[in-house]
Design a protein around this motif. Structure first.
Motif, PDB file in Angstrom:
ATOM      1  N   GLN B   3       0.824  -1.186   0.000  1.00 40.39           N
ATOM      2  CA  GLN B   3       0.000   0.000   0.000  1.00 40.39           C
ATOM      3  C   GLN B   3       0.864   1.243   0.000  1.00 40.39           C
ATOM      4  OE1 GLN B   3      -1.137  -1.081   4.379  1.00 40.39           O
ATOM      5  NE2 GLN B   3      -1.840   0.989   4.040  1.00 40.39           N
ATOM      6  N   GLY B   4       0.232   2.359  -0.409  1.00 44.94           N
ATOM      7  CA  GLY B   4       0.923   3.622  -0.333  1.00 44.94           C
ATOM      8  C   GLY B   4       0.840   4.166   1.077  1.00 44.94           C
ATOM      9  N   TYR B  25       5.400   4.811  -2.006  1.00 43.11           N
ATOM     10  CA  TYR B  25       5.103   3.388  -2.151  1.00 43.11           C
ATOM     11  C   TYR B  25       6.377   2.633  -2.457  1.00 43.11           C
ATOM     12  CZ  TYR B  25       5.125   4.711  -7.093  1.00 43.11           C
ATOM     13  OH  TYR B  25       5.476   5.207  -8.321  1.00 43.11           O
ATOM     14  N   LEU B  91      -2.935   2.428  -4.972  1.00 43.61           N
ATOM     15  CA  LEU B  91      -2.035   1.831  -5.942  1.00 43.61           C
ATOM     16  C   LEU B  91      -2.782   0.785  -6.761  1.00 43.61           C
ATOM     17  CD1 LEU B  91       1.049   1.145  -3.635  1.00 43.61           C
ATOM     18  CD2 LEU B  91       0.419   3.260  -4.819  1.00 43.61           C
ATOM     19  N   GLY B 101      -4.093   3.291   0.953  1.00 40.08           N
ATOM     20  CA  GLY B 101      -3.219   3.705   2.038  1.00 40.08           C
ATOM     21  C   GLY B 101      -4.052   4.118   3.246  1.00 40.08           C
TER      22      GLY B 101
END
Lengths: 113, 110
Positions: B3-4, B25, B91, B101
């Motif tokens: 995940q970001g 990321y 993402l 995120g």
């Protein structure tokens, strides 16, 4: 306006009950997703589907199960609800190809007492 | 992590100011998207930037992507009270899963 619908919007249910959260979309999208989100927290992917008869578990382990018998329908089932399942559940859909933006339903806020 | 990671986690500014949120990321991506979530309209897609693009604009939104640094930023210009929301960097990877995120909680003060 996104054409993806979740029912019910709110559900309070007793421990041990079986529940099904409904999600339907009328956009013909092949991909569908279920996310779990606690208030003010991140979204966790719990299930996704790339098409009819395709289901995969997401990044967050979940005791729920899903099915994808029809393109437009992606229900989520909890066989025996527990207080730890209390959360918001968000359904989304997207289409394969260049534009992968997802459309989200309004969510189901589940409370297990 | 797939995940970001958004930065900052929370941001509070005055109406009319610009708001900048960042996302970093670690994996390769097909594209990166930004979403907004507020109590009124739920989760809504804002903008998508492909891995071969460096900048995109949409109204008061400007998104940049630096794949060498694996980072993206979302700029909201001339902020309004209605911009108060949580903003998520998403993402999209090879399998086209959408991974969210933790989000940035933006508050616009009148």
């Amino acid at each position: 306006e996104a054409d993806i619908y979740q029912t019910p919007r709110y559900l309070v249910i007793g421990t041990g009950k079986k529940i099904t959260l409904e999600c339907s979309q009328t956009m013909g999208h092949d991909k569908m997703y279920w996310y779990q989100q606690d208030p003010g927290m991140e979204l966790h992917l719990i299930h996704y589907s790339y098409g009819v008869n395709s289901t995969e578990k997401g990044d967050l382990s979940s005791e729920s199960t899903v099915s994808r018998i029809r393109t437009e329908h992606f229900p989520l089932t909890l066989e025996s609800a527990r207080p730890s399942h209390t959360s918001q559940y968000l359904c989304a859909s997207s289409v394969t190809g260049g534009r992968t933006e997802a459309f989200f339903g309004q969510g189901t806020r589940l409370t297990v007492v | 992590s797939q995940q970001g990671e958004e930065d900052p986690q929370a941001l509070s500014i005055q109406e009319g100011e610009n708001a900048t949120m960042n996302c970093s990321y670690k994996t390769s991506i097909n594209n990166l998207q930004w979403y907004r979530q507020n109590s009124g309209r739920g989760l809504v897609h804002l903008i998508l930037i492909r891995s071969n693009e460096r900048e995109k604009h949409s109204g008061r939104l400007r998104v940049t992507l630096d794949t060498s640094k694996k980072s993206s930023s979302l700029l909201i210009t001339a902020s309004r009270a209605a911009d108060t929301a949580s903003y998520f960097c998403v993402l999209v990877q090879g399998a086209q899963k959408l991974v969210f995120g933790q989000g940035t909680r933006l508050t616009i003060n009148p």
